[in-house]
Design an enzyme around this catalytic site. Structure first.
Site, PDB file in Angstrom:
ATOM      1  N   ASP A  80       0.854  -1.187   0.000  1.00  0.00           N
ATOM      2  CA  ASP A  80       0.000   0.000   0.000  1.00  0.00           C
ATOM      3  C   ASP A  80       0.882   1.226   0.000  1.00  0.00           C
ATOM      4  O   ASP A  80       1.993   1.180   0.504  1.00  0.00           O
ATOM      5  CB  ASP A  80      -0.804   0.048   1.310  1.00  0.00           C
ATOM      6  CG  ASP A  80      -2.062  -0.765   1.233  1.00  0.00           C
ATOM      7  OD1 ASP A  80      -2.416  -1.180   0.127  1.00  0.00           O
ATOM      8  OD2 ASP A  80      -2.676  -0.982   2.290  1.00  0.00           O
TER       9      ASP A  80
ATOM     10  N   ASP B 178      -5.415  -3.531   4.582  1.00  0.00           N
ATOM     11  CA  ASP B 178      -5.943  -3.106   5.872  1.00  0.00           C
ATOM     12  C   ASP B 178      -7.466  -3.175   5.962  1.00  0.00           C
ATOM     13  O   ASP B 178      -8.021  -3.385   7.015  1.00  0.00           O
ATOM     14  CB  ASP B 178      -5.466  -1.685   6.217  1.00  0.00           C
ATOM     15  CG  ASP B 178      -5.703  -0.708   5.081  1.00  0.00           C
ATOM     16  OD1 ASP B 178      -6.411  -1.066   4.121  1.00  0.00           O
ATOM     17  OD2 ASP B 178      -5.193   0.424   5.143  1.00  0.00           O
TER      18      ASP B 178
ATOM     19  N   ASP C 113     -10.028  -6.406   1.943  1.00  0.00           N
ATOM     20  CA  ASP C 113      -8.699  -6.851   1.553  1.00  0.00           C
ATOM     21  C   ASP C 113      -8.444  -8.322   1.862  1.00  0.00           C
ATOM     22  O   ASP C 113      -7.449  -8.888   1.430  1.00  0.00           O
ATOM     23  CB  ASP C 113      -7.624  -5.996   2.243  1.00  0.00           C
ATOM     24  CG  ASP C 113      -7.483  -4.643   1.575  1.00  0.00           C
ATOM     25  OD1 ASP C 113      -7.802  -4.559   0.376  1.00  0.00           O
ATOM     26  OD2 ASP C 113      -7.067  -3.684   2.237  1.00  0.00           O
TER      27      ASP C 113
HETATM   28 MG    MG Z   1      -6.486   4.299   2.794  1.00  0.00          MG
END
Ligand code: MG
Ligand code: ADP
Length: 868
Positions: free
Chosen positions: A326, A611, A615
Site C-alpha cells: 500500500d 488493511d 482486503d
Molecule cells: Mg487508505
C-alpha cells in the site's frame, strides 16, 4: 430475551448508561464477578502427557527393547546407559516442545482483538477480554463483535454471522425492538450482535448483554478446540526425509547384521550396534530443532514490529521476491497536511484561503461535516485523511462539533475503497443537505452542477476539464486530492443510493503525505537482493507515480497503470506487461486479487499488504498476506500471515531478512546433523566391511548422538544474522531441502568425518596393539570432537570461519566447550570410564586426537577458499 425489550429497558436492567458508559469502579466489580470476556482455552497438555508423547516413538521402542535385552544378558551397564539416554532424550524433547508451545501461545495473545467502549464518559480502546456486561460498545466496519450486544444505535450496520449461523451473506441490523413472536432464531434477532461475528459495513453501538462463555458462541464453543497443527513446507519435507532416512538406516542395519553373521561376529554386540546406529542415524531431534528455531525467530521478529501469525510464513518470507505494498501509511507517513485547494476554477495555496468566499467556506464546511474523525489540540482519532481536513478548519477556528450542532447528521453512506466516496445527510434548520466527498474522478461522474462564487451553475465540459487540470497539477506534486460536492433535498426519506446522484461540485483539497524515513533505503536494499517492490494504491495515478518515482519504485510513467485498465487487459497482455509494472493506482480490493494472481502465475512469491474489510481475499491469495497493525481492521488481520505493528514498509523488508536468516540457520542445523549421522554410519559400516574389530561400542554411538544432536544443532539454529543475506537472490521455493550439490556436500562431509574416525581407530590399534579399548576410545573422542569442531565451518557456506568470526556465535562456542568437557568427563572419571569401557587417554593421545578432529573443519575451510 433481550431483543424483545427496548434499548432503554435493556440499559436500565443492566444498570448501564448509554451516554457515559460504565465507570471504572463498576467495571472492576463486574470483571471480578463474571471474569474476563474470553472463551475457554483448550486444555493444556500436562508434562506427563508430553513425556509420554516423547516416548511413544518407534525408535524409543527399539531402544527400550535393546535395554531390556541387555539387562537379560546381564550387560547391566549397557542397559543403564540406554535407559539414561532415553530419559535424557525425553527430557530434552519435553523442554523443547514446551518451549515451542509457549512461544506460539504468546503469539496468540498478541493478536487478541481490541474493542472500543464508552467508559467514564469517554471513548477508549481496550482489549476485548476486559469487556463486561453493561459496557457500551462501538462497532465499525472490519471489526469483530467482541461479545454479545443488544444494539441501541445503528447506521447501515451489516454483520456477517457465518461463524454462528452459517449464513455468509451479511445481515442488516437495526436497533429497533422486535415484537414478541414465538422464538426468534439467532439469524432473526436483527437488533442483536453476537460475539465473533464480523461487521462488514456501517456503524453501530450496543450494550454488552453477555460475555465470555455466556455468549451464543461460547455456548457452542466447539470451534475452539480445533487444534490445527499446520506444518511448514520445510517441516513437511523433513517429515518425508525422516521416513526415507529411517528406511535407509534400517536397510543398512540389516545389511550390517547379515555381514556380521557371515563374518561370525558376536551377534549380541552386533544387534546392539545396529540398533544404536539406527538411533544415531535418524535425526529424531530435527523436527524439534526446526520448530524451536522458527518459534524463536518469530519472537525476534516481534521485536522488529512484525507479528507472524502462521509459522509457515517465516519460511515463505525468505523466498519472497515481490512485495506489493500500500502507499498510504506504509510507504508514506500517513500524516497528511492540506497544502492547496481548488475552488471557483482556481488552484491556490491554502495560505490564501478566504472564508468570506461562499464557495471556499462551503468547501471547508463540507469537508468537515462529511467526516468521521475527531480533532482537538491533544486528541486526534480517525482516518489521517479526515483528520487533515479538520486540522485546516481548526486553523480558521472552525470546529466539527460546532458545525454538527447546527447541521445534525441524520444518515450516511460510509466510505469504501470500491466507490471511493463518502456521503452524509445533514439537517440544517428545516432543510436537508447531502454532502459527498471522495476521489475527484468518481465524484465528477455524479456531479451535474458546480458551485461558483455562491452561484449554482451547470457543469460544462470546460469546467470539468479545468477541474481535472487543477487536480492533476496537485497530484503531480504527489499531493493526495479530495473533492467535495453537495445538494439540497426535500426530505430525508429517500433511497439512500440516490444521495450520490446529481450533485453540485464544490472544490478540491490537496494534501501532502511525506514518504516514511528509511523506506527509500529499504526499497534499494530490496532491489539489490532481487526483490521487486510494487506500489498498490487507491489514490490518483499521478500522485502515486510521483511518490513512486521519489522512492525509486518506478522510473517511467509506462510502469504505472490504473486498476480499471488492468482489469480489462487480456491474459496475454497481462503476462506481457506485468513484469514491467510497478504502480497500480485507483485500485479496488478486487483488482488486488487479480494482481496477486497474475504475479503468482509468473512463478513469483508475492507478499501483499492490506488493511480494509475487503482486503481479506487478496491477503489470502498472496503467499504472504501482510496486515496493518495500526490502521488494519480485524478482518484483514485475521486473513493475514503477518501483522506489521508499525504499518511500516521497512518492517516487511526486515522480516524478509529475518526469514532468510532463519531459513539459512535451519538449513545449517540440518546439514550438520545429517553429515554427522552419515559420518557415524560410515565409520561403523566401513569398519565392518574391512573386517576390523568394532570401531565403536554401541553406547559410544548413543552418547555421541546425545551430545551433538542437541546443543550444537540448536546453537547453529540461532546463529547470528548474516549481514550480507540481502545480497543474495531469493531462494527458489520449488527447490528441495538440498538444492544443487548440497546432497553431495553432505555425503562428502559424512565420509570425511567417518574416515577421520576410522583413522583414529586404525592408528590407535597400530600403536596399542593389544588394547582394543584404547583404539575405540580414540575413535570415540575423535568422532564427537570432530563433529563439534565441524560446526564452526557449517556456519557459512562461502565465508571462512575467520571472516564470519570464530567466536561470534557464543552459544555454539558454549556448546562445543560443554561437549568437549562432557566427553572428557566420560573418559576420565573412573566410574564413568568403566561404564563406557573407555581408556584414560595420555597427553600425547589427546594431542593426536585433537589434531585429527580438526580435519573435517580444515578440509571444509580449504574447500571454501578454493571455490570462492
Ligand atoms: Mg487508505
Ligand atoms: P490508499 O489507502 O491506497 O491511499 P484509499 O482507498 O484510502 O487509498 O483512497 C483512495 C481515494 O479515495 C483517495 O485518493 C481519496 O480521493 C479517496 N478517499 C480516501 N479516504 C477517503 C475518505 N475518508 N472519504 C472520502 N474519500 C476518501
Amino acid at each position: 430475551m433481550w431483543f424483545y425489550k427496548s434499548g432503554e429497558q435493556v440499559i436500565e436492567e443492566l444498570k448501564s448508561d448509554a451516554e457515559n458508559g460504565l465507570t471504572s469502579d463498576e467495571v472492576s466489580i463486574r470483571l471480578q464477578k463474571f471474569g474476563p470476556n474470553k472463551l475457554k482455552d483448550k486444555k493444556k497438555k500436562s508434562i506427563l502427557w508430553l513425556l509420554f508423547e516423547q516416548i511413544n516413538d518407534p525408535l524409543i521402542y527399539i531402544l527400550l527393547a535393546a535395554a531390556l535385552v541387555s539387562a537379560l544378558l546381564k550387560e547391566i551397564s549397557d542397559a543403564v546407559i540406554i535407559a539414561v539416554v532415553i530419559i535424557i532424550n525425553s527430557i530434552v524433547g519435553v523442554v523443547q516442545e514446551s518451549k515451542a508451545e509457549k512461544a506460539l501461545e504468546s503469539l496468540k495473545k498478541l493478536s487478541t482483538p481490541k474493542a472500543i467502549v464508552r467508559r467514564n464518559g469517554e471513548l477508549v480502546e481496550i482489549s476485548s477480554e476486559e469487556l463486561v456486561v453493561g459496557d457500551i460498545v462501538i462497532l465499525d466496519a472490519g471489526r469483530y463483535v467482541p461479545c454479545d450486544l443488544r444494539l441501541i444505535e445503528t447506521a447501515n450496520l451489516k454483520i456477517e454471522e457465518s461463524a454462528l449461523t452459517g449464513e455468509s451473506v451479511p445481515s442488516d441490523k437495526s436497533y429497533e425492538k422486535i415484537e414478541k413472536t414465538n422464538d426468534a432464531a439467532l439469524g432473526d434477532q436483527k437488533n442483536m450482535a453476537f460475539m465473533s461475528t464480523l461487521v462488514t459495513y456501517g456503524r453501530g453501538t450496543g450494550v454488552a448483554v453477555a460475555s465470555g462463555m455466556d455468549t451464543e458462541i461460547g455456548k457452542i464453543a466447539k470451534m475452539l478446540n480445533t487444534d490445527e497443527k499446520n506444518l511448514t513446507p520445510l517441516q513437511k519435507k523433513l517429515a518425508q526425509l525422516g521416513k526415507i532416512l529411517g528406511f535407509a538406516a534400517l536397510f543398512i542395519c540389516v545389511l550390517m547384521f547379515i555381514i556380521a553373521v557371515i563374518q561370525k561376529r558376536d551377534l549380541f554386540e552386533m544387534f546392539l550396534t545396529a540398533i544404536s546406529l539406527a538411533v544415531a542415524a535418524i535425526p529424531e531431534g530435527l523436527p524439534a530443532v526446526v520448530t524451536i528455531v522458527l518459534a524463536m525467530g518469530v519472537q525476534r521478529m516481534i521485536k522488529k514490529n512484525a507479528i507472524v501469525r502462521k509459522l509457515p510464513a517465516v519460511e515463505t518470507l525468505g523466498a519472497v521476491n515481490i512485495i506489493c505494498s500500500d502507499k498510504t501509511g506504509t510507504l508514506t507517513q500517513n500524516k497528511m497536511t492540506v497544502t492547496k485547494f481548488y475552488a471557483n476554477n482556481k488552484l491556490e495555496d491554502i495560505s490564501s484561503f478566504n472564508l468570506k468566499n461562499p464557495t471556499q467556506k462551503l468547501l471547508m464546511n463540507s469537508m468537515m461535516l462529511c467526516n468521521d474523525a475527531t480533532y482537538s489540540e491533544n486528541s486526534k482519532t480517525g482516518d489521517p485523511t479526515e483528520i487533515a481536513l479538520l486540522e485546516v478548519g481548526s486553523k480558521f477556528n472552525i470546529f466539527k462539533n460546532n458545525l454538527e450542532d447546527l447541521n445534525k447528521r441524520v444518515n450516511e453512506i460510509p466510505f469504501d475503497s470500491e466507490r471511493k466516496l463518502m456521503t452524509t445527510l445533514n439537517k440544517h434548520e428545516d432543510k436537508y443537505y447531502a454532502i459527498t466527498k471522495g476521489a475527484v474522478d468518481n465524484l465528477l461522474k455524479i456531479c451535474t452542477k458546480v458551485y461558483i462564487d455562491g452561484n449554482i451553475l451547470p457543469i460544462t465540459d470546460k469546467i470539468k476539464s479545468d477541474i481535472l487540470v487543477g487536480s492533476d497539477a496537485m497530484s503531480d506534486e504527489a499531493l493526495r486530492v479530495l473533492a467535495s460536492a453537495f445538494k439540497e433535498i426535500e426530505s430525508p426519506d429517500v433511497k439512500i443510493n440516490s444521495l450520490e446522484e446529481d450533485l453540485i461540485f464544490i472544490g478540491l483539497y490537496g494534501m501532502i503525505d511525506p514518504p516514511r524515513e528509511n523506506v527509500k533505503d529499504s526499497i534499494e536494499e530490496c532491489s539489490a537482493s532481487g526483490i521487486r517492490t510494487i506500489m498498490i494504491t487507491g489514490d490518483h495515478k499521478n500522485t502515486a507515480f510521483a511518490i513512486a518515482k521519489e522512492l525509486g519504485i518506478a522510473q517511467s510513467e509506462s510502469q504505472a497503470i490504473l486498476g480499471a485498465e488492468f482489469d480489462t487487459m487480456s491474459e496475454d497482455d497481462i503476462s506481457e506487461r506485468i513484469d514491467n509494472l510497478r504502480v497500480f493506482a485507483r485500485v479496488s480490493p478486487e483488482h488486488k486479487v487479480k494482481i496477486v494472481k497474475a504475479l503468482k502465475n509468473k512463478g513469483n512469491i508475492v507478499s501483499m499488504t492490506g488493511d480494509g474489510v475487503n482486503d481479506a481475499p487478496s491477503l489470502k491469495a498472496a503467499d504472504i498476506g501482510v496486515a496493518m497493525g495500526i490502521t488494519g481492521t480485524d478482518v484483514a488481520k485475521g486473513a493475514s500471515d503477518m501483522i506489521l505493528t508499525d504499518d511500516n514498509f521497512s518492517t516487511i523488508v526486515a522480516a524478509i531478512k529475518e526469514g532468510r536468516n532463519i531459513y539459512n540457520n535451519i538449513k545449517k542445523s540440518i546439514i550438520f546433523l545429517l553429515s554427522c549421522n552419515i559420518g557415524e554410519i560410515v565409520a561403523i559400516f566401513i569398519g565392518i566391511l574391512l573386517g576390523w574389530q568394532p570401531v565403536l561400542r554401541p553406547i559410544h554411538l548413543l552418547w555421541v548422538n546425545l551430545i551433538t544432536d542437541s546443543l550444537p544443532a540448536l546453537a547453529l539454529g540461532v546463529d547470528p544474522d548474516d549481514p550480507d543475506v540481502m545480497k543474495e537472490k531469493p531462494r527458489d521455493p520449488k527447490s528441495g531441502i538440498f538444492p544443487g550439490k548440497t546432497g553431495v556436500f553432505l555425503l562428502i562431509n559424512g565420509m570425511i568425518i567417518g574416515i577421520t574416525t576410522l583413522t583414529a581407530f586404525y592408528i590407535g590399534n597400530k600403536i596399542y596393539k593389544d588394547s582394543l579399548m584404547h583404539a575405540q576410545t580414540m575413535a570415540f573422542v575423535v568422532l564427537s570432537v570432530s563433529q563439534l569442531f565441524y560446526t564452526l565451518s557449517v556456519r557459512h557456506n562461502k565465508k571462512s570461519i575467520f571472516k564470519i568470526g570464530i567466536f561470534k556465535n557464543k552459544y555454539l562456542i558454549g556448546a562445543i566447550v560443554i561437549g568437549i568437557f562432557l566427553q572428557n568427563i566420560v573418559i576420565s572419571v573412573p566410574f564413568l570410564a568403566d561404564v563406557f569401557k573407555v581408556y584414560m587417554l595420555t597427553i600425547s593421545d589427546w594431542f593426536f586426537v585433537i589434531l585429527l578432529s580438526f580435519i573435517p573443519l580444515v578440509l571444509n575451510e580449504i574447500f571454501k577458499s578454493i571455490r570462492f
